[in-house]
Design a protein around this motif. Structure first.
Motif, PDB file in Angstrom:
ATOM      1  N   ALA A   1       0.837  -1.205   0.000  1.00  0.00           N
ATOM      2  CA  ALA A   1       0.000   0.000   0.000  1.00  0.00           C
ATOM      3  C   ALA A   1       0.871   1.253   0.000  1.00  0.00           C
ATOM      4  CB  ALA A   1      -0.929  -0.006   1.205  1.00  0.00           C
ATOM      5  N   LYS A   2       1.898   1.256   0.820  1.00  0.00           N
ATOM      6  CA  LYS A   2       2.808   2.406   0.865  1.00  0.00           C
ATOM      7  C   LYS A   2       3.517   2.583  -0.475  1.00  0.00           C
ATOM      8  CE  LYS A   2       6.877   4.232   3.251  1.00  0.00           C
ATOM      9  NZ  LYS A   2       7.886   3.996   4.318  1.00  0.00           N
ATOM     10  N   ALA A   3       4.010   1.474  -1.034  1.00  0.00           N
ATOM     11  CA  ALA A   3       4.728   1.547  -2.307  1.00  0.00           C
ATOM     12  C   ALA A   3       3.815   2.017  -3.434  1.00  0.00           C
ATOM     13  CB  ALA A   3       5.319   0.178  -2.647  1.00  0.00           C
ATOM     14  N   SER A   4       2.592   1.527  -3.442  1.00  0.00           N
ATOM     15  CA  SER A   4       1.646   1.919  -4.486  1.00  0.00           C
ATOM     16  C   SER A   4       1.296   3.396  -4.382  1.00  0.00           C
ATOM     17  CB  SER A   4       0.377   1.067  -4.392  1.00  0.00           C
ATOM     18  OG  SER A   4      -0.527   1.393  -5.424  1.00  0.00           O
ATOM     19  N   ALA A   5       1.112   3.884  -3.162  1.00  0.00           N
ATOM     20  CA  ALA A   5       0.776   5.297  -2.971  1.00  0.00           C
ATOM     21  C   ALA A   5       1.904   6.198  -3.474  1.00  0.00           C
ATOM     22  CB  ALA A   5       0.492   5.567  -1.495  1.00  0.00           C
ATOM     23  N   ILE A   6       3.134   5.859  -3.125  1.00  0.00           N
ATOM     24  CA  ILE A   6       4.276   6.666  -3.579  1.00  0.00           C
ATOM     25  C   ILE A   6       4.421   6.587  -5.098  1.00  0.00           C
ATOM     26  CG2 ILE A   6       6.794   6.859  -3.476  1.00  0.00           C
ATOM     27  CD1 ILE A   6       6.597   5.864  -0.560  1.00  0.00           C
TER      28      ILE A   6
ATOM     29  N   ALA B   1      -7.051  -4.904   1.031  1.00  0.00           N
ATOM     30  CA  ALA B   1      -6.993  -4.429  -0.351  1.00  0.00           C
ATOM     31  C   ALA B   1      -8.323  -4.619  -1.084  1.00  0.00           C
ATOM     32  CB  ALA B   1      -5.875  -5.158  -1.095  1.00  0.00           C
ATOM     33  N   LYS B   2      -8.985  -5.748  -0.853  1.00  0.00           N
ATOM     34  CA  LYS B   2     -10.236  -6.008  -1.579  1.00  0.00           C
ATOM     35  C   LYS B   2     -11.305  -4.997  -1.220  1.00  0.00           C
ATOM     36  CE  LYS B   2     -12.776  -9.578  -0.420  1.00  0.00           C
ATOM     37  NZ  LYS B   2     -13.238 -10.974  -0.287  1.00  0.00           N
ATOM     38  N   MET B   3     -11.503  -4.737   0.058  1.00  0.00           N
ATOM     39  CA  MET B   3     -12.517  -3.775   0.481  1.00  0.00           C
ATOM     40  C   MET B   3     -12.168  -2.367   0.001  1.00  0.00           C
ATOM     41  SD  MET B   3     -15.352  -3.077   1.860  1.00  0.00           S
ATOM     42  CE  MET B   3     -15.761  -4.631   2.685  1.00  0.00           C
ATOM     43  N   ALA B   4     -10.894  -1.978   0.132  1.00  0.00           N
ATOM     44  CA  ALA B   4     -10.483  -0.650  -0.319  1.00  0.00           C
ATOM     45  C   ALA B   4     -10.693  -0.485  -1.821  1.00  0.00           C
ATOM     46  CB  ALA B   4      -9.014  -0.415   0.032  1.00  0.00           C
ATOM     47  N   TRP B   5     -10.438  -1.532  -2.582  1.00  0.00           N
ATOM     48  CA  TRP B   5     -10.638  -1.515  -4.041  1.00  0.00           C
ATOM     49  C   TRP B   5     -12.112  -1.296  -4.374  1.00  0.00           C
ATOM     50  CZ3 TRP B   5     -12.360  -6.092  -7.042  1.00  0.00           C
ATOM     51  CH2 TRP B   5     -12.206  -5.938  -8.423  1.00  0.00           C
ATOM     52  N   ARG B   6     -12.985  -2.010  -3.695  1.00  0.00           N
ATOM     53  CA  ARG B   6     -14.420  -1.839  -3.938  1.00  0.00           C
ATOM     54  C   ARG B   6     -14.892  -0.440  -3.544  1.00  0.00           C
ATOM     55  NH1 ARG B   6     -16.249  -7.678  -1.365  1.00  0.00           N
ATOM     56  NH2 ARG B   6     -16.013  -8.926  -3.293  1.00  0.00           N
ATOM     57  N   VAL B   7     -14.461   0.027  -2.390  1.00  0.00           N
ATOM     58  CA  VAL B   7     -14.852   1.363  -1.937  1.00  0.00           C
ATOM     59  C   VAL B   7     -14.346   2.420  -2.919  1.00  0.00           C
ATOM     60  CG1 VAL B   7     -14.559   3.081  -0.112  1.00  0.00           C
ATOM     61  CG2 VAL B   7     -15.021   0.695   0.481  1.00  0.00           C
ATOM     62  N   ALA B   8     -13.162   2.205  -3.485  1.00  0.00           N
ATOM     63  CA  ALA B   8     -12.600   3.166  -4.437  1.00  0.00           C
ATOM     64  C   ALA B   8     -13.514   3.326  -5.652  1.00  0.00           C
ATOM     65  CB  ALA B   8     -11.208   2.730  -4.876  1.00  0.00           C
TER      66      ALA B   8
ATOM     67  N   PRO C   1      -5.649  -1.112  -7.031  1.00  0.00           N
ATOM     68  CA  PRO C   1      -5.527  -2.316  -7.860  1.00  0.00           C
ATOM     69  C   PRO C   1      -4.171  -2.997  -7.791  1.00  0.00           C
ATOM     70  CG  PRO C   1      -6.650  -0.584  -9.085  1.00  0.00           C
ATOM     71  CD  PRO C   1      -6.110   0.039  -7.828  1.00  0.00           C
ATOM     72  N   GLY C   2      -3.083  -2.232  -7.681  1.00  0.00           N
ATOM     73  CA  GLY C   2      -1.760  -2.849  -7.660  1.00  0.00           C
ATOM     74  C   GLY C   2      -1.572  -3.795  -6.497  1.00  0.00           C
ATOM     75  N   VAL C   3      -2.127  -3.461  -5.343  1.00  0.00           N
ATOM     76  CA  VAL C   3      -1.995  -4.314  -4.158  1.00  0.00           C
ATOM     77  C   VAL C   3      -2.801  -5.590  -4.337  1.00  0.00           C
ATOM     78  CG1 VAL C   3      -2.301  -4.418  -1.660  1.00  0.00           C
ATOM     79  CG2 VAL C   3      -1.645  -2.256  -2.747  1.00  0.00           C
ATOM     80  N   LEU C   4      -4.019  -5.464  -4.853  1.00  0.00           N
ATOM     81  CA  LEU C   4      -4.861  -6.648  -5.038  1.00  0.00           C
ATOM     82  C   LEU C   4      -4.295  -7.548  -6.131  1.00  0.00           C
ATOM     83  CD1 LEU C   4      -7.435  -7.819  -3.841  1.00  0.00           C
ATOM     84  CD2 LEU C   4      -8.740  -6.689  -5.648  1.00  0.00           C
ATOM     85  N   ASN C   5      -3.763  -6.958  -7.189  1.00  0.00           N
ATOM     86  CA  ASN C   5      -3.144  -7.750  -8.254  1.00  0.00           C
ATOM     87  C   ASN C   5      -1.961  -8.547  -7.717  1.00  0.00           C
ATOM     88  OD1 ASN C   5      -2.759  -8.416 -11.161  1.00  0.00           O
ATOM     89  ND2 ASN C   5      -0.867  -7.277 -10.889  1.00  0.00           N
TER      90      ASN C   5
END
Length: 438
Positions: free
Chosen positions: A143-148, A285-292, A330-334
């Motif tokens: 999550a941190k890596a994807s955000a950066i 990641a799954k819940m955050a992806w859906r909420v997004a 998506p990157g985290v879930l993938n």
């Protein structure tokens, strides 16, 4: 100091900055350069782009497969990235540095330059993206890596769209390309010097060609994930291409103010990615992806109500909130999908998954083009010379109504996403050996 930077999210994100600066300048201005500046007929440009897109669809899975099979002392991905680094820079410069040709000769140069550039771009993107699941493990780190990474992407997008016109206006397209190619080379070299692949990832023998794609394409969670993302990606493409029309017909602002509207969307993404990184750590990641998807869908609705620049900017900031979620999650879930595939097969196959997933999501360009065409027909919009009786309604509907509908579909598809069970972890699935050849 160097050791702290080794495989850090900041070091990896330099690759995104490197690739996106020339990539965004290419996608934003190559058609304009050949049509407006060089006089290549629109029909020939369209034909060249079609050939380029067909080749793009074919080569990604192939490059992903061979990347997974690579076994060298420095890893699987870095040899490909190092070998094509100078070629990617060269072919990017050649796109904007054609010889003095006209007509069919210019068309052949254009098409060949596109194919060469796209080939090296595919190798770079497939291998760079494949490093993410291997280097970063666990939702918190990812999550941190994807955000950066997405923050760096937005910076690169602003450079590619806002700085590029200043450079080619002052220096010409060829020198603009040289400057961006040099920036890419420096940033990607620095990224690769700080990235180290996991030796365990190349310790096992690779799958054969048919088995690699058969297992990938039979993975239901992979399909659901990428189909949902393709609808979200369609919204990204629509917004970036429709905003200038929306600004003209709905907000009734001059072209000089369009950059402020675009900036309200993209600049707001940079601080907001931190929120979505927290969402992933807090809810998974799954819940955050859906909420997004849900937040992104709601965020486009205010675009239908804005009627001037300042209201458009406020609406744009809200869109940035939803967009940032779609960029980060998506990157985290993938990466989780790839992890479960490894547990089932005993092989790490980031290359094939990244390449095939990229092909599915890029198909969203067809949905975007179809939406533009259908709404244009419905509202009578033909062109700037013949905008029809209600161009404002057409572009308000495209910008808000169509995008909302697409994101509702994406959200509904995301609800049927289920993690595929892993053999040996309480699953009734066949074991990995049942999936592999005898």
């Amino acid at each position: 100091m160097i050791q702290r930077l080794r495989n850090s999210p900041w070091s990896y994100a330099l690759g995104m900055l490197a690739l996106m600066i020339p990539g965004q300048a290419f996608s934003s201005f190559y058609t304009y350069f050949y049509v407006e500046k060089l006089g290549l007929a629109v029909g020939l440009v369209t034909l060249g782009r079609t050939i380029y897109m067909i080749w793009d669809a074919i080569n990604d899975p192939i490059f992903g497969y061979f990347s997974d099979r690579t076994r060298t002392r420095i890893g699987r991905r870095k040899p490909w990235l190092i070998a094509t680094l100078p070629l990617f820079a060269l072919f990017f410069v050649l796109i904007f540095s054609p010889p003095p040709l006209k007509g069919q000769a210019l068309f052949f140069w254009f098409t060949l330059a596109l194919i060469l550039y796209e080939t090296t771009a595919s190798i770079q993107w497939v291998n760079y993206g494949s490093l993410f699941p291997e280097i970063f493990r666990g939702d918190q780190q990812r999550a941190k890596a994807s955000a950066i990474q997405q923050g760096f992407q937005i910076v690169a997008l602003l450079i590619g769209t806002a700085v590029a016109p200043l450079l080619f206006a002052a220096l010409g397209f060829a020198k603009m390309a040289l400057i961006f190619a040099a920036a890419y080379g420096i940033l990607m070299s620095l990224c690769l010097s700080l990235i180290q692949e996991d030796p365990q990832a190349r310790a096992t023998s690779p799958l054969g060609f048919m088995d690699a794609f058969r297992i990938t394409l039979s993975n239901a969670e992979f399909w659901v994930f990428n189909i949902a993302n393709s609808f979200g990606q369609t919204v990204n493409g629509l917004l970036s291409s429709i905003i200038p029309f929306y600004a003209k017909y709905a907000l009734k602002i001059p072209e000089s103010q369009v950059s402020a509207l675009l900036a309200s969307i993209f600049v707001s993404v940079i601080p907001l990615v931190a929120f979505w990184a927290w969402m992933i750590r807090r809810f998974g990641a799954k819940m955050a992806w859906r909420v997004a998807f849900a937040v992104y869908g709601l965020s486009v609705l205010p675009l239908a109500l804005a009627s001037n620049l300042w209201q458009g900017i406020i609406a744009g900031i809200l869109v940035g909130f939803g967009l940032s979620g779609f960029l980060v999650t998506p990157g985290v879930l993938n990466a989780q999908i790839i992890d479960r595939d490894f547990l089932r097969t005993g092989r790490r196959r980031e290359g094939v998954y990244s390449a095939v997933g990229g092909f599915i999501t890029r198909a969203s360009a067809l949905i975007s083009a179809a939406a533009f065409w259908v709404v244009g027909l419905t509202f009578g919009y033909v062109s700037g010379d013949n905008p029809g009786p209600n161009p404002e309604g057409a572009f308000r509907f495209l910008t808000s109504g169509v995008t909302f509908g697409l994101l509702v579909i994406a959200f509904l598809v995301s609800l049927i996403f289920r993690e595929r069970p892993v053999p040996g972890l309480g699953s009734s699935e066949p074991s990995p050996t049942a999936l592999l050849p005898d």
